[in-house]
Motif scaffolding. Structure first.
Motif, PDB file in Angstrom:
ATOM      1  N   SER A 282       2.900   9.711  -6.938  1.00  0.00           N
ATOM      2  CA  SER A 282       3.083   8.440  -6.225  1.00  0.00           C
ATOM      3  C   SER A 282       2.674   7.322  -7.168  1.00  0.00           C
ATOM      4  CB  SER A 282       2.263   8.423  -4.943  1.00  0.00           C
ATOM      5  OG  SER A 282       0.894   8.306  -5.230  1.00  0.00           O
TER       6      SER A 282
ATOM      7  N   LEU B 189       0.813  -1.221   0.000  1.00  0.00           N
ATOM      8  CA  LEU B 189       0.000   0.000   0.000  1.00  0.00           C
ATOM      9  C   LEU B 189       0.845   1.269   0.000  1.00  0.00           C
ATOM     10  CD1 LEU B 189      -2.949  -0.866   2.430  1.00  0.00           C
ATOM     11  CD2 LEU B 189      -2.938  -0.848  -0.061  1.00  0.00           C
ATOM     12  N   GLU B 190       2.149   1.103   0.225  1.00  0.00           N
ATOM     13  CA  GLU B 190       2.992   2.299   0.282  1.00  0.00           C
ATOM     14  C   GLU B 190       3.621   2.539  -1.088  1.00  0.00           C
ATOM     15  OE1 GLU B 190       4.958   2.892   4.119  1.00  0.00           O
ATOM     16  OE2 GLU B 190       6.674   3.554   2.919  1.00  0.00           O
ATOM     17  N   PRO B 191       3.382   3.714  -1.654  1.00  0.00           N
ATOM     18  CA  PRO B 191       3.823   3.944  -3.037  1.00  0.00           C
ATOM     19  C   PRO B 191       5.309   4.254  -3.177  1.00  0.00           C
ATOM     20  CG  PRO B 191       2.283   5.663  -2.308  1.00  0.00           C
ATOM     21  CD  PRO B 191       2.640   4.850  -1.112  1.00  0.00           C
ATOM     22  N   GLN B 192       5.786   4.100  -4.395  1.00  0.00           N
ATOM     23  CA  GLN B 192       7.087   4.605  -4.823  1.00  0.00           C
ATOM     24  C   GLN B 192       6.843   5.961  -5.477  1.00  0.00           C
ATOM     25  OE1 GLN B 192       9.869   2.502  -4.595  1.00  0.00           O
ATOM     26  NE2 GLN B 192       8.531   1.034  -3.571  1.00  0.00           N
TER      27      GLN B 192
ATOM     28  N   LEU C 190      -1.396  11.459  -5.822  1.00  0.00           N
ATOM     29  CA  LEU C 190      -0.655  12.519  -5.160  1.00  0.00           C
ATOM     30  C   LEU C 190      -1.077  12.502  -3.709  1.00  0.00           C
ATOM     31  CD1 LEU C 190      -0.970  15.611  -7.504  1.00  0.00           C
ATOM     32  CD2 LEU C 190       1.151  14.572  -6.691  1.00  0.00           C
ATOM     33  N   PRO C 191      -0.114  12.512  -2.787  1.00  0.00           N
ATOM     34  CA  PRO C 191      -0.502  12.548  -1.384  1.00  0.00           C
ATOM     35  C   PRO C 191      -1.398  13.756  -1.126  1.00  0.00           C
ATOM     36  CG  PRO C 191       1.877  12.273  -1.616  1.00  0.00           C
ATOM     37  CD  PRO C 191       1.335  12.541  -2.982  1.00  0.00           C
ATOM     38  N   GLY C 192      -2.485  13.523  -0.441  1.00  0.00           N
ATOM     39  CA  GLY C 192      -3.428  14.601  -0.186  1.00  0.00           C
ATOM     40  C   GLY C 192      -4.635  14.514  -1.103  1.00  0.00           C
ATOM     41  N   TYR C 193      -4.451  13.888  -2.254  1.00  0.00           N
ATOM     42  CA  TYR C 193      -5.547  13.747  -3.203  1.00  0.00           C
ATOM     43  C   TYR C 193      -5.981  12.296  -3.369  1.00  0.00           C
ATOM     44  CZ  TYR C 193      -4.308  18.509  -4.350  1.00  0.00           C
ATOM     45  OH  TYR C 193      -4.036  19.841  -4.264  1.00  0.00           O
ATOM     46  N   GLY C 194      -5.079  11.382  -3.068  1.00  0.00           N
ATOM     47  CA  GLY C 194      -5.420   9.970  -3.208  1.00  0.00           C
ATOM     48  C   GLY C 194      -4.839   9.377  -4.480  1.00  0.00           C
ATOM     49  N   GLU C 195      -5.326   8.189  -4.796  1.00  0.00           N
ATOM     50  CA  GLU C 195      -4.812   7.436  -5.940  1.00  0.00           C
ATOM     51  C   GLU C 195      -5.965   6.970  -6.805  1.00  0.00           C
ATOM     52  OE1 GLU C 195      -3.355   4.084  -3.608  1.00  0.00           O
ATOM     53  OE2 GLU C 195      -1.314   4.714  -4.078  1.00  0.00           O
TER      54      GLU C 195
ATOM     55  N   LYS D 239      -9.428   0.977  -4.827  1.00  0.00           N
ATOM     56  CA  LYS D 239      -8.755   1.673  -3.742  1.00  0.00           C
ATOM     57  C   LYS D 239      -7.429   1.023  -3.374  1.00  0.00           C
ATOM     58  CE  LYS D 239     -11.575   4.958  -3.154  1.00  0.00           C
ATOM     59  NZ  LYS D 239     -11.153   6.355  -3.251  1.00  0.00           N
ATOM     60  N   CYS D 240      -7.271  -0.262  -3.686  1.00  0.00           N
ATOM     61  CA  CYS D 240      -6.042  -0.928  -3.239  1.00  0.00           C
ATOM     62  C   CYS D 240      -5.239  -1.516  -4.396  1.00  0.00           C
ATOM     63  CB  CYS D 240      -6.371  -2.016  -2.211  1.00  0.00           C
ATOM     64  SG  CYS D 240      -7.228  -3.434  -2.892  1.00  0.00           S
TER      65      CYS D 240
END
Ligand code: SF4
Ligand code: FES
Lengths: 278, 348
Positions: free
Chosen positions: A96, A11-14, A52-57, A242-243
């Motif tokens: 991300s 779940l943790e992006p590059q 983008l962190p803050g906006y989601g994926e 979501k995942c």
């Protein structure tokens, strides 16, 4: 297949670096990104969770996969918060990146066959690397058709490519409205109006399709009526995700996870479930 | 690990006390208004081992309703993974067989081809002591689902307890379980006669069920009748869309993800929280919703629990605890829907 994330937490992006931002049409743009991962291993039809962190994926498929320059292109329709944030980014920006996820197109099924590719709107994007593969290995296939339907001519994606491709495969275009001239011939109507161009019999053809659910439904019904086996039709589906790793449940259709078992399904394999709209 | 032990009821407080020295012991505590809730206990005084069922299953100790995934420093782009573990390792005491089974069902989702980092850490860090049920609870049908009233798992938990009038039979099922019993003088060895009695208690417990569901061929049957009218009738006349069913379900795993950015715009925290297929937004994509009708969402719940789960994971997604119908404001009961479909098929 273990998760591609080197940090063992899927779940943790590059991070991926944006090399270029290209406006394709009024509401579609492409991001050229270079993911910062060691193992560049992406197949046509797979996707990545980009955000983008803050906006989601959100999930995005690849319209170009270039292992030499380690570059991916995502062709994206402007819709939703994540995309709004991504559309503001230009070269040098960072996004991300998690992936690749999903099965991808079963390219191996095409060898020795006639190939029918049916794209609707933005559905052309994940099929573009399929066309690249077909043209690069042209001699391995029989007749190759690309049927591509859009709303208006301005919505045609990759028109330079389409012209180039038409030298080696049948490129057939349709638009709901044809108001002005286009360099390529475009017929008015839904993509199925082009099917009279198909050389029968279809029994030796394999179909890949991606586009609005309703287009895929009618296109498939049409082909089956003309004698194609349903098991030779592959559809690529879009669902909320979501995942990307078969855990958040959002993309489920019956017993299938679109993110892991799909997004490409053999038609009868997915049609047997509820809520497929196929 | 075939060894079994006896713990007299009088010594239960001693055992709990010694466990609480190492772990945060989470046990069933009767609270006001008749609700039993799993809470940290330091002694056995509050413990209610005769509880029937809790509203929320102990799934929330391993897969919390809301969980931080990581924070990102917005200027450096640095990610810091959240540590999902609790300060002290936790021990769930007197978890019922159905709920223990539910955790093993969740394992199949979160510890699969992809492994959830957060779930894995919590799962490994949690000791589970199961308490077998000596009689059926109010709306339970675990016997039909193969998850109770006595534990049928062989692994994935640490100790199984069976209550008798004067003592508990304790059967360790892991090294950890052995350690929790071994070397403690208040345990005695159980005899073959004790285990024989356990067998009898189990048979008595099985006979006490009034609620049953015939699961033979059920998944196939439900998949053949996806358009049965029971879904629409039930959904349109009674479902409030409150999502209680999925919130209390001990095997529901669906989650949503949310980013929160601090007011100083320095850090963003990504978290996840339980989501529900009964929410309208759940299958929403741009320009459409794949389950926009309540009927479709009702069918998703019933067929997921009783049919498609089997194809996905080789087990039912329903463990027969009865929570969804208990906490549904209008008492919607998925077994009644399944039975109606079974009856209609039998008549045809
Ligand atoms: S899809 Fe619905 S029933 Fe299935 S796990 Fe998710 S919330 Fe539960
Ligand atoms: S995207 Fe989460 S389960 Fe498929």
């Amino acid at each position: 297949m273990p998760p591609k994330n080197e940090n063992q937490n899927p779940l943790e992006p590059q991070t991926a670096i944006i090399e270029q931002h290209v406006e394709e049409t009024d509401d579609i743009f492409s991001l050229y990104v270079r993911p910062q991962i060691n193992d560049f291993n992406f197949r046509p039809g797979q996707f990545a969770m980009i955000g983008l962190p803050g906006y989601g994926e959100a999930p995005f498929s690849f319209s170009v996969i270039d292992p030499r320059s380690r570059m991916l292109v995502q062709t994206i329709r402007k819709a939703g918060t994540v995309v709004d944030a991504l559309s503001a980014l230009h070269s040098g920006g960072q996004v991300s990146f998690r992936g690749p996820f999903g099965n991808g197109w079963p390219l191996e099924k095409l060898d020795g066959k006639n190939v029918i590719v049916i794209a609707g709107g933005i559905g052309m994007a994940p099929l573009r690397p399929v066309i690249h593969h077909l043209i690069e290995n042209r001699s391995r296939f029989g007749e190759i058709y690309l049927f591509y339907g859009v709303k208006t001519i301005e919505d045609l994606l990759f028109s330079d490519d389409l012209e180039k491709w038409s030298a080696s495969i049948h490129v057939l275009l349709s638009a709901d409205e044809v108001r002005q001239n286009c360099r390529l011939p475009v017929r008015q109507g839904l993509v199925t109006v082009l099917f009279d161009q198909l050389l029968e019999p279809l029994s030796d053809a394999v179909t890949f399709t991606c586009g609005p659910q309703i287009m895929m439904k009618f296109a498939a019904a049409h082909l089956i009526l003309q004698g194609q086996a349903a098991t030779d039709i592959y559809v690529s589906l879009e669902r909320r995700m979501k995942c990307g790793i078969a855990q958040c449940g959002h993309c489920q259709i019956g017993a299938k996870y679109v993110c892991m078992d799909g997004p490409v399904f053999c038609l009868p394999d997915i049609q047997r479930f509820a809520d497929t709209f196929l | 690990m075939s060894e079994a032990y006896l713990l007299s009821r009088k010594r239960l407080p001693d055992w709990i006390k010694s466990l609480a020295e190492i772990y945060t012991v989470l046990g069933p505590v009767p609270l006001r208004r008749g609700q039993t809730v799993f809470e940290p206990i330091a002694s056995a005084d509050l413990l209610n081992p005769n509880y029937c069922s809790t509203m929320l299953s102990p799934r929330l100790f391993i897969y919390p309703g809301c969980q931080k995934l990581f924070t990102v420093n917005r200027s450096t782009g640095q990610y810091v993974t959240a540590d999902p573990r609790t300060q002290r390792p936790q021990l769930i005491f007197a978890i019922h067989p159905c709920d223990m089974h539910a955790i093993s069902v969740l394992d199949r989702t979160f510890l699969a081809k992809y492994e959830d980092y957060y779930y894995r850490k919590r799962r490994d860090d949690t000791v589970t002591i199961v308490l077998n049920c000596n009689k059926a609870c109010d709306s339970g049908f675990c016997d039909s689902m193969g998850t109770g009233p006595f534990l049928r798992l062989k692994q994935g938990f640490d100790v199984a307890l069976t209550a008798r009038e004067k003592d508990f039979i304790a059967e360790p099922a892991s090294e950890n379980g052995e350690r929790l019993i071994g070397g403690r003088d208040f345990f005695e060895r159980a005899t073959a006669a004790d285990l024989g009695e356990k067998e009898e208690i189990e048979q008595r417990a099985k006979r006490s069920f009034t609620k049953h569901l015939d699961t033979d061929g059920l998944p196939q049957l439900l998949m053949r009748h996806l358009d049965h009218t029971v879904y629409r009738r039930t959904a349109d006349s009674r479902c409030l869309g409150c999502t209680n069913c999925t919130m209390v379900c001990p095997t529901c795993y669906c989650y949503n993800v949310q980013d929160r950015t601090g007011y100083d715009l320095m850090t963003t925290t990504r978290q996840r929280y339980w989501d529900s297929c009964q929410e309208l937004h759940f299958a929403q994509v741009h320009g459409g919703n794949f389950r926009s009708s309540r009927e479709a969402r009702m069918r998703q719940f019933v067929t997921h629990k009783l049919a498609t789960w089997v194809e996905q994971y080789g087990c039912f997604g329903c463990i027969g605890c009865g929570r969804c119908m208990t906490w549904c404001p209008t008492g919607i009961d998925l077994t009644e829907m399944a039975k109606e479909i079974q009856r209609d098929a039998a008549e045809k």
